[in-house]
Design an enzyme around this catalytic site. Structure first.
Site, PDB file in Angstrom:
ATOM      1  N   ARG A  34     -66.611 -23.597  47.192  1.00 43.27           N
ATOM      2  CA  ARG A  34     -66.144 -24.806  46.496  1.00 43.27           C
ATOM      3  C   ARG A  34     -64.908 -24.537  45.646  1.00 43.27           C
ATOM      4  NH1 ARG A  34     -72.072 -27.254  45.165  1.00 43.27           N
ATOM      5  NH2 ARG A  34     -72.138 -28.628  46.960  1.00 43.27           N
ATOM      6  N   GLY A 349     -74.790 -30.862  53.208  1.00 48.21           N
ATOM      7  CA  GLY A 349     -76.162 -30.397  53.014  1.00 48.21           C
ATOM      8  C   GLY A 349     -76.585 -29.297  53.971  1.00 48.21           C
ATOM      9  N   GLY A 372     -75.075 -35.376  49.434  1.00 49.55           N
ATOM     10  CA  GLY A 372     -75.480 -36.700  48.951  1.00 49.55           C
ATOM     11  C   GLY A 372     -74.377 -37.730  49.134  1.00 49.55           C
TER      12      GLY A 372
END
Ligand code: AMP
Length: 390
Positions: A34, A349, A372
């Protein structure tokens, strides 16, 4: 959607909401994907001579004890290594010291502010999108860039709050995600959806929205058993989402020609890797067996349906991929899609985690960074982080 490319950034104090929610153990970052994903936007702001202020959440903060393990400081160190430049760090999420640090920033310099969720200790101000906090953070900058796709489906002070008080745009990472997912607004056909994972409950919205647009929906994973139960099969001790059998019955009746269920499965008697498994036809499962992966015939049927797809979107693994024995068909179908150059979007996910584990993530057309967020996008919901920018 307003892009960072349309913003005047020179000499401006630019607040970038990043997603630095990385796994940290004993002060060490275990996976920096990330952080790396955020570099493009940060570098872009440096090139444009902006004074850069970075904000991110990390983990959940419910009590005092959560503070230290969710300290963002290790991220500042990793950013320094990756960008080969000094990263200033503010221990405080508000106050005089922080404001002075920001006022001293020169163009191209970068300051990372402590975990936005430190503010949750004080009455959930960040997660509850406290009006005063959003306004305060906005007062620290002149331009706001939202580049945290992972939280774009949430209304927090550090995204929606700030965006309500400053000229705002999305960053390069969010733009990339939206461009990829945007294909699904008006998908080329055949458009095939692959759904797996654990619970039907979590995917009701996705099924409801996509079943109208898609040509086929291939259902595997734990959620397939609730559909099979609805069809009247004995599913033994496989995963069952009792409350949603009626939903499955209804959708199967309405879209009989679109939904494809497993015809065989890998069954065993224990939720572990210890026991051997057997491949059984779907009408042969006994009361003490559970299905932990789809079977080879199902894999072939799925591949035949994917064969001519112009676009595929895949959410949720087709088996318990965490166990090496039951990751087989998820992995093989991923490989099939890659080998046949079928344009595939992995919806964040667990399916992205599975692809990463097999070294396949970089080979698919798009692997989303937000589980999500992607799910809500696929459900056709409005995403508050984007709405605030619009
Ligand atoms: P989700 O978050 O809904 O995508 O669910 C992902 C989880 O579903 C993973 O942890 C998988 O282990 C689990 N899963 C996939 N297939 C099965 C299955 N046949 N039985 C139980 N769990 C499964």
């Amino acid at each position: 959607m307003k892009s960072i490319k349309n913003m005047e950034l020179k000499n401006k104090k630019v607040i970038i909401r990043c997603d630095f929610n990385v796994p940290i153990k004993e002060g060490k970052i275990i996976d920096d994907t990330r952080i790396k994903a955020s570099l493009e936007t940060i570098k872009y702001c440096q090139e444009k001579q902006a004074k850069i202020i970075l904000l991110s959440h990390l983990g959940r903060i419910k009590e005092q004890n959560d503070l230290e393990k969710n300290n963002l400081k290790p991220v500042a160190k990793r950013l320094e290594e990756l960008l080969k430049t000094k990263i200033f760090f503010s221990e405080e999420t508000r106050g005089k010291t922080l404001e002075e640090q920001i006022n001293q920033l020169k163009p191209k310099e970068i300051l990372l502010i402590q975990n936005t969720r430190y503010e949750d200790l004080n009455g959930k101000k960040e997660s509850g999108n406290d009006e005063e906090l959003g306004k305060y953070w906005a007062s620290l900058g002149e331009v706001f860039i939202n580049d945290a796709f992972g939280t774009i489906h949430r209304a927090h002070a550090s995204n929606v709050g700030i965006a309500s008080h400053l000229p705002s745009a999305v960053g390069l990472l969010v733009e990339k995600e939206l461009n990829a997912l945007g294909i699904l607004e008006n998908p080329p056909h055949p458009f095939v959806v692959v759904l797996g994972g654990a619970k039907v409950e979590d995917k009701i919205g996705v099924i409801g929205n996509l079943v109208k647009k898609a040509d086929k929906i291939l259902i595997g994973g734990g959620m397939a058993f609730t559909f099979l139960k609805a069809e009247g099969y004995e599913i033994g001790s496989s995963l069952l989402d009792k409350e949603n059998i009626a939903f499955c019955t209804k959708i199967l009746k309405e879209y009989a020609n679109k939904i494809i269920l497993p015809v065989d499965v890998a069954v065993t008697t224990e939720y572990s890797e210890k026991e051997e498994y057997k491949i059984k036809e779907i009408n042969e499962i006994s009361y003490n067996e559970m299905g932990l992966d789809i079977g080879p015939k199902t894999k072939e049927i799925f591949e035949n349906n994917l064969n001519h797809a112009q676009i595929v979107v895949w959410n949720g693994p087709l088996g318990v991929y965490e166990f090496n024995k039951y990751k087989k068909h998820t992995k093989e179908i991923l490989e099939y899609l890659i080998e046949n150059k079928i344009k595939t979007i992995l919806g964040g996910g667990d399916i992205v985690a599975a692809a990463t584990k097999e070294g396949l993530k970089e080979k698919v057309y798009h692997a989303s960074t937000g589980g999500g967020a992607t799910l809500e996008y696929l459900e056709g919901k409005k995403l508050p982080g984007l709405e605030a920018i619009k």
